[in-house]
Design a protein around this motif. Sequence first.
Motif, short mmCIF file in Angstrom:
data_model
loop_
_atom_site.label_atom_id
_atom_site.label_comp_id
_atom_site.label_asym_id
_atom_site.label_seq_id
_atom_site.Cartn_x
_atom_site.Cartn_y
_atom_site.Cartn_z
N TYR A 1 50.17 17.86 77.79
CA TYR A 1 50.43 19.22 77.99
C TYR A 1 50.47 19.87 76.68
CZ TYR A 1 50.38 19.16 83.18
OH TYR A 1 50.03 19.32 84.31
N HIS B 1 47.87 29.14 90.50
CA HIS B 1 49.34 29.24 90.68
C HIS B 1 49.78 30.78 90.74
CE1 HIS B 1 49.92 25.15 88.25
NE2 HIS B 1 49.07 25.19 89.21
N HIS C 1 53.33 31.91 92.54
CA HIS C 1 54.56 32.42 91.77
C HIS C 1 55.02 33.63 92.32
CE1 HIS C 1 53.02 30.34 87.69
NE2 HIS C 1 54.01 29.47 88.56
N ALA D 1 60.61 23.39 83.69
CA ALA D 1 58.91 23.09 83.62
C ALA D 1 58.03 24.34 83.36
CB ALA D 1 58.31 22.37 84.59
N THR D 2 58.38 25.19 82.25
CA THR D 2 57.78 26.90 82.27
C THR D 2 56.29 26.50 82.19
OG1 THR D 2 57.89 26.55 79.85
CG2 THR D 2 59.77 27.68 81.33
N GLY D 3 55.74 25.38 81.62
CA GLY D 3 54.47 25.47 81.14
C GLY D 3 54.30 26.60 80.09
N LEU E 1 58.98 19.94 78.97
CA LEU E 1 58.94 18.56 77.81
C LEU E 1 58.00 19.02 76.60
CD1 LEU E 1 59.73 15.68 78.08
CD2 LEU E 1 57.41 15.29 79.48
N MET F 1 54.49 24.24 74.58
CA MET F 1 54.38 24.88 75.68
C MET F 1 55.83 25.80 75.60
SD MET F 1 52.10 24.64 78.15
CE MET F 1 51.24 23.39 79.19
N VAL G 1 62.86 20.36 76.37
CA VAL G 1 63.95 19.49 76.84
C VAL G 1 63.49 18.74 78.13
CG1 VAL G 1 65.80 19.76 78.68
CG2 VAL G 1 65.80 21.15 76.60
N ASP G 2 63.74 17.55 78.29
CA ASP G 2 63.50 16.59 79.51
C ASP G 2 64.25 17.16 80.49
OD1 ASP G 2 62.97 14.65 81.35
OD2 ASP G 2 62.45 13.33 79.50
N LEU H 1 56.04 20.68 89.04
CA LEU H 1 56.53 19.46 88.18
C LEU H 1 56.69 18.42 88.86
CD1 LEU H 1 58.07 18.64 85.78
CD2 LEU H 1 60.25 19.29 86.70
C1 LIG Z 1 51.57 21.38 86.09
S1 LIG Z 1 52.56 22.13 84.93
C2 LIG Z 1 53.11 23.79 85.71
C3 LIG Z 1 53.56 24.66 84.67
C4 LIG Z 1 54.34 25.91 85.32
N1 LIG Z 1 55.59 25.58 85.91
C5 LIG Z 1 53.47 26.67 86.48
O1 LIG Z 1 53.67 27.01 87.58
O2 LIG Z 1 52.23 26.84 86.02
C6 LIG Z 1 53.89 21.13 84.66
C7 LIG Z 1 54.72 21.38 83.51
O3 LIG Z 1 55.79 20.32 83.43
C8 LIG Z 1 56.23 19.97 82.21
N2 LIG Z 1 57.00 18.47 82.34
C9 LIG Z 1 56.58 17.34 82.65
N3 LIG Z 1 57.41 16.34 82.61
C10 LIG Z 1 58.54 17.08 82.10
C11 LIG Z 1 59.93 16.92 82.01
N4 LIG Z 1 60.21 15.52 82.33
N5 LIG Z 1 60.81 17.63 81.70
C12 LIG Z 1 60.26 19.05 81.69
N6 LIG Z 1 59.10 19.46 81.86
C13 LIG Z 1 58.13 18.52 82.22
C14 LIG Z 1 54.79 19.84 81.55
O4 LIG Z 1 55.09 19.75 80.12
C15 LIG Z 1 53.99 21.10 82.14
O5 LIG Z 1 54.09 22.12 81.10
#
Ligand SMILES: C[S@@+](CC[C@H](N)C(=O)[O-])C[C@H]1O[C@@H](n2cnc3c(N)ncnc32)[C@H](O)[C@@H]1O
Length: 225
Positions: A24, A39, A43, A62-64, A86, A90, A112-113, A132
């Motif tokens: 990502y 998406h 949304h 998980a903002t992407g 994460l 992003m 942040v995780d 996510l």
């Molecule tokens: C499929 S994208 C979705 C992005 C956005 N939420 C959307 O609706 O388009 C998944 C996102 O989750 C994040 N992600 C994955 N594992 C994560 C974690 N453990 N903690 C936080 N974010 C995470 C990735 O970095 C990525 O940006």
Amino acid sequence: MQTAVAYKSERLHKTIATRTKRVYDHISRIYPASTYFFHRKAHKIALEMSGLRNGMNVLEVATGSGEMFRRLVKHNPDGYTCGVDLSPNMAARTQAHARKQFPKSSLHCQAVDCRSLPYRDGSFDHIFCCYLYELLSTDDIYLTMEEMHRVLKPRGTLTSILIGQQAEFFNKAYLVAASVVPAFWGRQMDLSAPGILQETGFRVIKEHKVRQGFYPSRILTSVKD
Ligand SMILES: C[S@@+](CC[C@H](N)C(=O)[O-])C[C@H]1O[C@@H](n2cnc3c(N)ncnc32)[C@H](O)[C@@H]1O
């Protein structure tokens, strides 16, 4: 019986967090196209279903690349909107674009995780979490939902979007795609996530299925019990 592809996808998933971050991080510049084509519609509906009102404390997990985050900031000009992802690229991209578009809004986005959220108990009125759960192992989904439950205020709401499992052809294509790039696709969680929500103290109050082209989504709004 589980197919070889499904088994491989599930097995790889358990060791995937580092690769998820790397993948990502690499695609943060082009990811907005994926959001636009797959998406955007979900949304919009998720925001309508959520009951978000201006002036709330809102968190997106998980903002992407920040497309949903900017919608949230736009609807919450007098409140406080936080985001985490994460991937540092992003998170940085989300914060920079939102600050530029809404310079007067109170917002913050950080890397942040989601399994360990850096907020006090009961900090938020509403949490959004879109696409996510597919990327997390089952144990990590429990940890993440428990964390979201902890940082929500009493009776706060969580709106989740999942990749839908209502289209047979899509499910088959997804299995193949996930076996090729598991760190990007993960695995479908539509059928099991509602049970985990319930087990971690949420009550699902609204549900909606939607398709953007061939891509199915399922939106769930739930309340902290
Ligand atoms: C499929 S994208 C979705 C992005 C956005 N939420 C959307 O609706 O388009 C998944 C996102 O989750 C994040 N992600 C994955 N594992 C994560 C974690 N453990 N903690 C936080 N974010 C995470 C990735 O970095 C990525 O940006």
